[in-house]
Design an enzyme around this catalytic site. Structure first.
Site, mmCIF file in Angstrom:
data_model
loop_
_atom_site.group_PDB
_atom_site.id
_atom_site.type_symbol
_atom_site.label_atom_id
_atom_site.label_comp_id
_atom_site.label_asym_id
_atom_site.label_seq_id
_atom_site.Cartn_x
_atom_site.Cartn_y
_atom_site.Cartn_z
ATOM 1 C CG HIS A 199 -1.089 3.920 4.361
ATOM 2 N ND1 HIS A 199 -1.573 3.325 5.497
ATOM 3 C CD2 HIS A 199 -0.750 2.909 3.520
ATOM 4 C CE1 HIS A 199 -1.552 2.013 5.351
ATOM 5 N NE2 HIS A 199 -1.049 1.737 4.158
ATOM 6 C CB SER A 258 -0.938 0.014 1.214
ATOM 7 O OG SER A 258 -0.207 -0.116 2.417
#
Length: 310
Positions: free
Chosen positions: A289, A48
């Protein structure tokens, strides 16, 4: 990395761990000069941190991989002026090293084995992987939970200011270090396979950017970690990156360091400068993230490693 902590505390880090870009092919030409950056075909592999979940615009198939058209592979391809037909981004949120060579099921479709995108024609490969192999999302989740309990009890839980550290290191063991070592063996075999499938490619393993501050500053408001656990989690990310570097070098590949450039742009830094979003994102990105700024920073590091930037 697998996005496990959705919606606030539930929108987690899938670390994965963005792995840094490695060059499997030789970078030298015998004259001491780096060759010109490849212009394709280019294949992007990874988890990711490569895919860019929730960064607009989401594109690609399957939708469950959550790839962004503004992730670092897309930015690298655009900078190098690689034709769309010569660029394949097969990265996928939640990917582990095993998913490079086997299909990966997602919440919305199945991603074919990422290595299937490689061929003898491939000239550039970037690989960002490893965080999910050590369960980094789970580490973050457990440490945040421990931090919340630490805050509620005022530190009276018997584990000092590092309750989560105790969970992973009690009895003289280091559970996360063992997982990093095991992942290193899997990565070594994966790099050998990448060389076999794409013998003429320059392969780059892309490391993970700094998630936590390096100065020991407070991160409680953004991530809720107990003071001692902040240092522990930071050290585990550094160990992961060190393993990635060593395995890349041992394979004759190139490691791309994104950690150094991202220091000061961690999840606990100012909203307008951070590369990594905190537990509750304030920019379009998954929890813990890279945001679009972070993907741009990672792209710059890859382009520098390729010789496309000074």
């Amino acid at each position: 990395m697998r996005t496990l902590l959705r919606a606030g505390l539930a929108g987690a880090l899938a670390c994965g761990v963005l792995v840094t870009a490695i060059g499997v092919g030789r970078d030298g030409d015998g004259g001491g000069r780096a060759p010109a950056p490849p212009t394709g075909p280019y294949v992007a592999l990874g988890d990711s941190y490569t895919a860019g979940p929730r960064i607009p615009d989401q594109s690609g198939s399957p939708a469950g991989c959550e790839r962004s058209g503004r992730n670092y592979p897309s930015l690298v391809a655009a900078e190098l002026k690689i034709k769309a037909s010569d660029f394949r981004d097969v990265s996928c949120t939640g990917a582990t090293i095993a998913d490079l060579s086997a299909p990966q099921s997602t919440d919305d479709g199945t991603n074919p084995a990422q290595f299937d995108a490689l061929s003898g024609a491939t000239r550039l490969v970037t690989l960002g992987i490893g965080g999910n192999d050590i369960g980094f999302a789970s580490v973050i989740r457990r440490c945040v939970t421990s931090g919340v309990l630490y805050e509620v009890t005022g530190g009276r839980d018997g584990d000092g200011d590092a309750p989560c550290t105790e969970l992973y290191t009690s009895g003289g063991r280091d559970e996360i270090r063992k997982k990093i070592e095991a992942a290193g063996g899997r990565l070594a075999r994966a790099l050998d396979e990448a060389r076999r499938r794409a013998p003429k490619a320059r392969v780059h393993v892309v490391g993970y950017p700094a998630i936590l501050p390096s100065d020991g500053g407070d991160c409680g408001r953004e991530l809720g970690l107990a003071p001692g656990d902040l240092a522990f989690v930071r050290s585990k990310e550094r160990e992961l990156n060190t393993m990635l570097r060593r395995r890349a070098e041992a394979a004759g590949a190139r490691y791309v360091d994104t950690y150094g450039a991202s220091e000061g742009h961690d999840a606990c830094s100012a909203e307008g400068t951070r590369w990594i979003e905190p537990l509750v994102p304030r920019s379009p990105a998954a929890s813990v993230h890279p945001n679009e700024r972070g993907e741009r920073g990672m792209a710059d590091a890859v382009l520098h490693a390729l010789g496309a930037r000074p």
